[in-house]
Design an enzyme around this catalytic site. Structure first.
Site, PDB file in Angstrom:
ATOM      1  N   GLU A 119      -7.054   4.399   7.854  1.00 49.35           N
ATOM      2  CA  GLU A 119      -6.945   5.824   7.528  1.00 49.35           C
ATOM      3  C   GLU A 119      -8.209   6.323   6.833  1.00 49.35           C
ATOM      4  OE1 GLU A 119      -2.143   5.297   7.181  1.00 49.35           O
ATOM      5  OE2 GLU A 119      -3.323   5.527   5.349  1.00 49.35           O
ATOM      6  N   HIS A 157      -9.512   0.626   4.990  1.00 47.36           N
ATOM      7  CA  HIS A 157      -8.247   0.904   5.668  1.00 47.36           C
ATOM      8  C   HIS A 157      -8.505   1.860   6.824  1.00 47.36           C
ATOM      9  CE1 HIS A 157      -4.152   2.358   6.390  1.00 47.36           C
ATOM     10  NE2 HIS A 157      -3.747   1.254   5.783  1.00 47.36           N
ATOM     11  N   ASN A 169       0.856  -1.182   0.000  1.00 49.44           N
ATOM     12  CA  ASN A 169       0.000   0.000   0.000  1.00 49.44           C
ATOM     13  C   ASN A 169       0.895   1.236   0.000  1.00 49.44           C
ATOM     14  OD1 ASN A 169      -1.912   1.983   0.377  1.00 49.44           O
ATOM     15  ND2 ASN A 169      -2.367   1.435   2.497  1.00 49.44           N
ATOM     16  N   TRP A 170       1.026   1.868  -1.161  1.00 50.17           N
ATOM     17  CA  TRP A 170       1.924   3.009  -1.289  1.00 50.17           C
ATOM     18  C   TRP A 170       1.359   4.288  -0.685  1.00 50.17           C
ATOM     19  CZ3 TRP A 170       4.081   2.629  -7.017  1.00 50.17           C
ATOM     20  CH2 TRP A 170       4.890   1.499  -7.107  1.00 50.17           C
ATOM     21  N   LYS A 171       0.062   4.268  -0.348  1.00 49.09           N
ATOM     22  CA  LYS A 171      -0.607   5.447   0.220  1.00 49.09           C
ATOM     23  C   LYS A 171      -0.383   6.660  -0.690  1.00 49.09           C
ATOM     24  CE  LYS A 171      -0.323   3.322   4.739  1.00 49.09           C
ATOM     25  NZ  LYS A 171      -0.229   3.505   6.213  1.00 49.09           N
ATOM     26  N   GLY A 193       2.902  -1.164   4.410  1.00 51.71           N
ATOM     27  CA  GLY A 193       2.886   0.267   4.172  1.00 51.71           C
ATOM     28  C   GLY A 193       4.258   0.792   3.815  1.00 51.71           C
ATOM     29  N   GLY A 194       4.930   1.397   4.785  1.00 51.23           N
ATOM     30  CA  GLY A 194       6.205   2.062   4.526  1.00 51.23           C
ATOM     31  C   GLY A 194       7.255   1.186   3.876  1.00 51.23           C
ATOM     32  N   GLU A 199      -5.370  -4.956  10.813  1.00 53.18           N
ATOM     33  CA  GLU A 199      -4.500  -3.819  11.100  1.00 53.18           C
ATOM     34  C   GLU A 199      -4.703  -3.361  12.538  1.00 53.18           C
ATOM     35  OE1 GLU A 199      -4.678  -0.884   7.450  1.00 53.18           O
ATOM     36  OE2 GLU A 199      -6.584  -0.970   8.507  1.00 53.18           O
ATOM     37  N   SER A 208       2.737  -2.433  10.622  1.00 50.01           N
ATOM     38  CA  SER A 208       4.194  -2.224  10.648  1.00 50.01           C
ATOM     39  C   SER A 208       4.968  -3.520  10.411  1.00 50.01           C
ATOM     40  CB  SER A 208       4.626  -1.567  11.956  1.00 50.01           C
ATOM     41  OG  SER A 208       4.103  -0.263  12.058  1.00 50.01           O
ATOM     42  N   GLY A 223       2.447   2.846  11.363  1.00 52.74           N
ATOM     43  CA  GLY A 223       3.248   4.061  11.279  1.00 52.74           C
ATOM     44  C   GLY A 223       3.850   4.506  12.586  1.00 52.74           C
TER      45      GLY A 223
END
Length: 254
Positions: A101, A99, A9-11, A238-239, A171, A217, A177
């Site tokens: 967010e 998600h 997920n590149w957001k 994610g990151g 999640e 994470s 994050g």
């Protein structure tokens, strides 16, 4: 045996040149390092403007294209929104829904998400449906009740045939994050609980066949241990998905 999944997920990250470079690196590394019929299904989910360009680079590879969200309507006067049908037309096979967010910042609730699920499935997309609790909910010892409600209200209205196309991502919001990660035991406990809920809502076969991803994470250092748990079938990353070496290391951690 359940399909293993790793979805990136590149957001809201990466310009077009950055996305093209990262995609090319990932595709080449996976071509060199990921082999065999049991290799994980890999999905990359860029932001909307990047989808066609990234999709062209994925063509002919083992990596599928996914989107990060979709609207619940097929078309209409919804300025700034993107339909599932539109996503499918540019090559998407998957779409992330629910998600944390989206739930937190855009106030998406389970009623809305149930409509988005129907729209995604009608367009031929496979939803990656996210559930998970906040730190406050976990500390109040309400994690299982909270997730059971998310599943019941947002997901379990689907028919058996529709549900077969769904991937679930757990999640823990408190671990997204923040650098915090659920322990392998914590992740396994919730994943096993989700599988029990699926068996109750559908049947044991559906529960055994559903891929449940960990989305808090997960990184190159902890992926192997997390993926060793019997009910953890991969990760929603994610990151770490923004770094080709880290992402491929996660993919090849099974």
């Amino acid at each position: 045996m359940r399909q293993k999944f790793v979805a990136g997920n590149w957001k809201m990250n990466l310009t077009l040149p950055e996305a093209q470079a990262l995609t090319s690196e990932i595709v080449q590394m996976l071509h060199d390092e990921q082999h065999g019929p049991d290799a994980a299904q890999v999905v990359i989910c860029p932001s909307f403007p990047l989808l066609p360009a990234v999709g062209r680079l994925l063509d002919g590879s083992r990596v599928a294209l996914g989107a990060q969200n979709c609207h619940q309507k097929e078309s209409g006067a919804y300025t700034g929104e993107v339909s599932a049908k539109l996503l499918q037309s540019v090559g998407c096979e998957y779409v992330i829904l629910g998600h944390s967010e989206r739930r937190q910042y855009f106030h998406e609730d389970d009623e809305l998400l149930s409509q988005k699920l129907k729209a995604a499935l009608a367009a031929g997309l496979r939803p990656i449906f996210c559930v998970g609790e906040s730190l406050e909910t976990r500390e109040a010892d309400e994690t299982f009740d909270f997730i059971a409600k998310q599943l019941k209200d947002g997901l379990f209205h689907l028919s058996n045939e529709e549900f077969d196309k769904v991937v679930i991502a757990y999640e823990p919001i408190w671990a997204i994050g923040t650098g915090k990660t659920a322990t392998t035991a914590q992740a396994q406990d919730v994943h096993a609980f989700i599988r029990e809920q699926i068996a109750s809502a559908y049947d044991a076969e559906a529960a055994n066949n559903t891929a449940i991803l960990y989305g808090g994470s997960c990184n190159a250092q902890n992926a192997r241990e997390l993926f060793s748990q019997p009910d953890v079938d991969g990760g929603l990353i994610g990151g770490a998905s923004l770094k080709s070496r880290d992402f491929v290391t996660i993919v090849t951690s099974f």
